[in-house]
Design an enzyme around this catalytic site. Structure first.
Site, PDB file in Angstrom:
ATOM      1  N   VAL A   3     -79.525 -54.653  24.794  1.00  0.00           N
ATOM      2  CA  VAL A   3     -78.811 -54.553  23.515  1.00  0.00           C
ATOM      3  C   VAL A   3     -77.514 -55.324  23.747  1.00  0.00           C
ATOM      4  O   VAL A   3     -76.628 -54.859  24.461  1.00  0.00           O
ATOM      5  CB  VAL A   3     -78.544 -53.091  23.108  1.00  0.00           C
ATOM      6  CG1 VAL A   3     -77.644 -53.032  21.881  1.00  0.00           C
ATOM      7  CG2 VAL A   3     -79.859 -52.359  22.851  1.00  0.00           C
ATOM      8  N   PRO A   4     -77.428 -56.542  23.209  1.00  0.00           N
ATOM      9  CA  PRO A   4     -76.396 -57.497  23.619  1.00  0.00           C
ATOM     10  C   PRO A   4     -75.003 -57.233  23.045  1.00  0.00           C
ATOM     11  O   PRO A   4     -74.449 -58.043  22.301  1.00  0.00           O
ATOM     12  CB  PRO A   4     -76.966 -58.827  23.141  1.00  0.00           C
ATOM     13  CG  PRO A   4     -77.734 -58.463  21.907  1.00  0.00           C
ATOM     14  CD  PRO A   4     -78.338 -57.112  22.206  1.00  0.00           C
ATOM     15  N   CYS A   5     -74.417 -56.108  23.431  1.00  0.00           N
ATOM     16  CA  CYS A   5     -73.074 -55.775  22.946  1.00  0.00           C
ATOM     17  C   CYS A   5     -72.049 -56.815  23.411  1.00  0.00           C
ATOM     18  O   CYS A   5     -71.000 -56.957  22.793  1.00  0.00           O
ATOM     19  CB  CYS A   5     -72.681 -54.365  23.364  1.00  0.00           C
ATOM     20  SG  CYS A   5     -72.809 -54.037  25.115  1.00  0.00           S
ATOM     21  N   HIS A   6     -72.378 -57.567  24.465  1.00  0.00           N
ATOM     22  CA  HIS A   6     -71.472 -58.623  24.928  1.00  0.00           C
ATOM     23  C   HIS A   6     -71.342 -59.745  23.898  1.00  0.00           C
ATOM     24  O   HIS A   6     -70.388 -60.512  23.945  1.00  0.00           O
ATOM     25  CB  HIS A   6     -71.935 -59.187  26.280  1.00  0.00           C
ATOM     26  CG  HIS A   6     -73.307 -59.787  26.255  1.00  0.00           C
ATOM     27  ND1 HIS A   6     -74.451 -59.016  26.341  1.00  0.00           N
ATOM     28  CD2 HIS A   6     -73.721 -61.069  26.151  1.00  0.00           C
ATOM     29  CE1 HIS A   6     -75.512 -59.807  26.300  1.00  0.00           C
ATOM     30  NE2 HIS A   6     -75.090 -61.066  26.181  1.00  0.00           N
ATOM     31  N   ARG A   7     -72.264 -59.826  22.959  1.00  0.00           N
ATOM     32  CA  ARG A   7     -72.215 -60.855  21.914  1.00  0.00           C
ATOM     33  C   ARG A   7     -71.327 -60.465  20.744  1.00  0.00           C
ATOM     34  O   ARG A   7     -71.166 -61.239  19.802  1.00  0.00           O
ATOM     35  CB  ARG A   7     -73.630 -61.154  21.403  1.00  0.00           C
ATOM     36  CG  ARG A   7     -74.527 -61.757  22.463  1.00  0.00           C
ATOM     37  CD  ARG A   7     -75.913 -62.047  21.937  1.00  0.00           C
ATOM     38  NE  ARG A   7     -76.809 -62.386  23.038  1.00  0.00           N
ATOM     39  CZ  ARG A   7     -78.120 -62.235  23.006  1.00  0.00           C
ATOM     40  NH1 ARG A   7     -78.715 -61.766  21.919  1.00  0.00           N
ATOM     41  NH2 ARG A   7     -78.852 -62.556  24.063  1.00  0.00           N
TER      42      ARG A   7
END
EC number: 2.1.1.63
Length: 174
Positions: A139-143
């Site tokens: 789940v790409p929360c870094h994006r």
């Protein structure tokens, strides 16, 4: 159960740990094993407080390898969603995680504000969901970035920059 593996991305060592019981309950990563183990214990504590039954007994699995393949772009984030248990995740958080994973693709970013607009909620609520994300990388929360810079990242700004750079993101301001 817990499965931990060490990988290389260029010159960088990346440790990936996955807590699972049938499906993935949580993911942690770090640049060194000591930090990874602390993050795993913090994650297990967080999930436990949310009523998730966790075992940290070590058992090999292919989950760390799959997360690594997501990290390096060999496996699409959205294809991994079915592997996640979503135990201990609120319906709102699940909605945010699924929308983000399906709509913000590798190599791109979205601001907290734009993500909030897409979900008809507030940037603060989105930020809270990102902070509690038990599935980093997948789940790409870094994006998700601030309108004026890279923004916050629970695992650290160095880790967020690393993930964005691997994905080819050169700028994270609008």
């Amino acid at each position: 159960m817990l499965s931990v593996e060490k990988f290389r991305v260029g010159e960088r060592v990346v440790w990936i740990g996955v807590i699972f019981s049938g499906r993935v309950q949580g993911i942690a990563f770090a640049f060194d094993r000591g930090t990874l183990m602390k993050r795993i214990h913090d994650l297990a504590e967080h999930l436990g407080k949310r009523g998730v039954s966790i075992s940290l007994d070590v058992q090999p699995s292919d989950y760390p390898e799959k997360v690594f393949k997501v990290l390096i772009g060999e496996l699409d984030n959205a294809s991994f969603l079915r592997e996640l248990s979503f135990e201990g995740v609120t319906p709102f958080e699940k909605k945010v995680y699924e929308w983000l994973t399906k709509n913000v693709k590798r190599g791109s970013v979205i601001t907290y504000g734009d993500l909030a607009k897409a979900l008809n909620t507030s940037p603060r609520a989105v930020g809270g969901a990102m902070k509690r994300n038990p599935y980093p990388i997948v789940v790409p929360c870094h994006r998700v970035v601030a309108h004026d810079g890279i923004g916050y990242y629970s695992s650290g700004i160095e880790e967020k920059k690393f993930l964005l750079e691997i994905e080819g993101v050169k700028e994270w301001t609008s």
